[in-house]
Design an enzyme around this catalytic site. Structure first.
Site: not given
Length: 583
Positions: A306-308
């Site tokens: 995801g957004s990591t």
């Protein structure tokens, strides 16, 4: 004439006749006597020769059998392992402070000699009184086999069970000493330590790593002994490890999640201080755990993070020099490409600066930035950061990341915000550490390593200025963005959340999330990276099943409890000089 007188006369006549005969034919008598003597001597020699041949034959048979047993495969001779293998020692495993994590204890195993068992039925009934879970049918089959000379009945008994079975007085039953692996902490460090099989051989984790370093080869050729071996010291701190596991197990329970995991990593040495994955198992009884518990999701499970991943996308953009922290990007409208629509979860519907793209976790803004970087440079950076290749570490359970076979522009865009590439959480933490430690990628280790040793294996992947910018972005997001739920007063936590939709039957499911949080602390001068994840939560804080309300609180809990143990001093106030005073 009396009877005695007649006997004397006859005896005199006999002597006279013999004398006359000898005088008349003396030579013939001597020949006969000599022939008789020779015949007897020959017979004696023949008998001695026969005896010698007989003894030689017996000894040859015995010698032949001894040679046969010497060269025959041991499994053919007997199904019992040799004593040197049953009692061979494994080295103790210690944590970084010398606390015992795994050790050998002496035990016994129950065996039978079926050919000596008097009554198989009675023997089985008696054994069942001590061993209630005994396979009675299978045991009876073993004991009733009169042609068998050996059969295992139960491995690794307790002293109480041994004494109770001895009291039964069953003929043909015996005990063989063995060594058993014991893990004092139970499931505390299950996926790091791994476990051994019934013959005390490493099957998983660091136990298998130890065998792979040569212990198994020595055991196979009978060169091991029951003498204590030099202990193996790990990098983990059992106190920190206990905290990490406690948080992870509680996350599965409290958030009603499918799984969870966490790791604390020293960013300057690559040492793992603590790592846990749940569900897990007790290495003392690995077979009793659910099969789900055997999977080490931190290193042997791959997920879309995801957004990591926006951390890496923005870092590579800054490192190329094509963008800066002062640049702005159009995030007013969703992006449509290849039949797909890229939109923001918390859309601001305006132009965003690069720090704002990170703070608001803008998919649209990140897509604009990665378009400037270019797909080839993106692949090169992700490869340098170790996110597209198999991670190198001591644990045998490491999975290869997955990526598109052919990269297209739509792949490049979705990968920029964490969809389309699956990596392991541990290697994501390692790449994150490289972005906050000055730009050096250091492969993770579960063995002690100092900074000098780490520098020898480190690879520079981004500029120091890029690392400074990433720390700034982490700090900003920790104060104003989605990382606020991970903040611990005094320890200045910074990081990036990631909420990814799970893929179900080839399609993204909007109701199932994989949540992660990549954090560093203290963010002004980072020493440790913490990564947590929560897989398919259904009961996040405040009814939210996104990373800010599941993975971020896990980081907060871990840092609040583990930071003092790790020697990180809290700082208060703008310059860190204020003291916390209680009245």
């Amino acid at each position: 004439m009396s009877f005695l007188s007649r006997i004397m006369v006859l005896k005199s006549q006999a002597h006279f006749s013999a004398g006359v005969y000898n005088r008349l034919g003396g030579a013939s008598g001597n020949v006969q006597i000599e022939g008789s003597r020779k015949k007897k001597a020959v017979q004696a020699k023949s008998r001695v020769g026969l005896l010698i041949v007989g003894f030689l034959g017996v000894y040859c048979v015995i010698g032949g059998r001894l040679v046969e047993y010497a060269i025959r495969d041991p499994e053919v001779v007997s199904s019992i392992l040799p004593p040197d293998r049953l009692m061979a020692s494994r080295p103790d495993i210690l944590d970084r402070n010398g606390e015992v994590l795994a050790t050998d204890i002496r035990t016994v195993s129950l065996f039978a000699e079926p050919n000596k068992v008097v009554d198989a039925d009675e023997a089985v009934e008696k054994l069942a009184t001590v061993l209630p879970d005994l396979d009675m049918k299978g045991t009876y089959k073993k004991l009733a086999n009169r042609t068998s000379h050996f059969a295992w009945l139960r491995r690794q008994l307790t002293p109480k069970q041994q004494s109770q079975i001895l009291a039964l007085g069953i003929p043909g039953i015996g005990f063989r000493p063995e060594k058993r692996r014991f893990y004092p902490g139970g499931a505390t460090a299950a996926h790091i330590l791994g476990y051994v099989n019934i013959d005390n051989r490493g099957v998983a984790g660091m136990e298998k790593y130890i065998d792979d370093q040569g212990l198994a080869d020595l055991a196979s050729v009978g060169m091991t002994s029951d003498q204590p071996l030099e202990p193996v010291r790990l990098s983990i701190d059992v106190r920190v490890q206990n905290i990490v596991r406690d948080v992870v197990v509680n996350a599965v329970k409290n958030y009603e999640a499918k799984g969870a995991g966490a790791v604390i990593l020293d960013i300057h040495t690559g040492e793992v201080l603590g790592m846990a994955s749940a569900p897990d198992f007790d290495p003392n009884n690995p077979l009793e755990g659910a099969k789900e518990g055997w999977l080490n999701r931190m290193s042997n499970g791959t997920f879309e993070m995801g957004s990591t991943f926006k951390t890496f996308s923005l870092a590579m953009a800054l490192d190329t020099g094509k963008v800066s922290l002062n640049d702005s990007f159009d995030a007013t409208q969703p992006i449509r490409i290849g039949g797909f629509t890229i939109h923001d979860f918390h859309g601001q519907r305006r132009w965003l600066t690069l720090p704002e793209v990170f703070q608001y976790s803008s998919n649209v803004g990140t897509a604009r930035i990665i378009d400037i970087v270019g797909m080839d440079a993106q692949k090169d950076y992700l490869t340098k950061l170790g996110l597209l290749t198999k991670m190198q570490t001591e644990l045998p359970e490491v999975k290869m990341p997955s990526q598109p076979k052919v990269w297209k522009k739509i792949n490049s865009i979705t990968i920029s915000f964490g969809h389309g590439v699956s990596t392991t959480p541990l290697q994501t933490a390692v790449a994150g550490a490289a972005l906050v430690n000055g730009g050096k990628l250091i492969e993770p280790t579960f063995l002690p390593r100092n900074r000098e040793q780490a520098d020898e294996v480190a690879e520079v992947v981004v500029k120091k200025s890029t690392s400074d910018d990433v720390r700034y972005l982490f700090k900003l997001n920790g104060i104003k963005g989605s990382g606020r739920n991970a903040d611990v007063p005094g320890f200045n936590v910074g990081g990036k959340t990631g909420t990814a939709d799970k893929v179900v039957n080839g399609r993204y499911a909007t109701n199932l999330n994989f949540n992660a949080f990549l954090a560093a602390f203290p963010i002004d001068d980072p020493k440790y990276v913490v990564l947590t994840f929560c897989d398919e939560p259904h009961n996040g804080e405040k009814g939210q099943n996104i990373a800010a309300y599941t993975a971020a609180p896990m980081v907060k809990n871990i840092i609040a409890r583990a930071a003092p143990i790790l020697g990180v001093e809290p700082k208060f106030g703008d310059d860190g000089s204020a003291m916390l005073v209680s009245y």
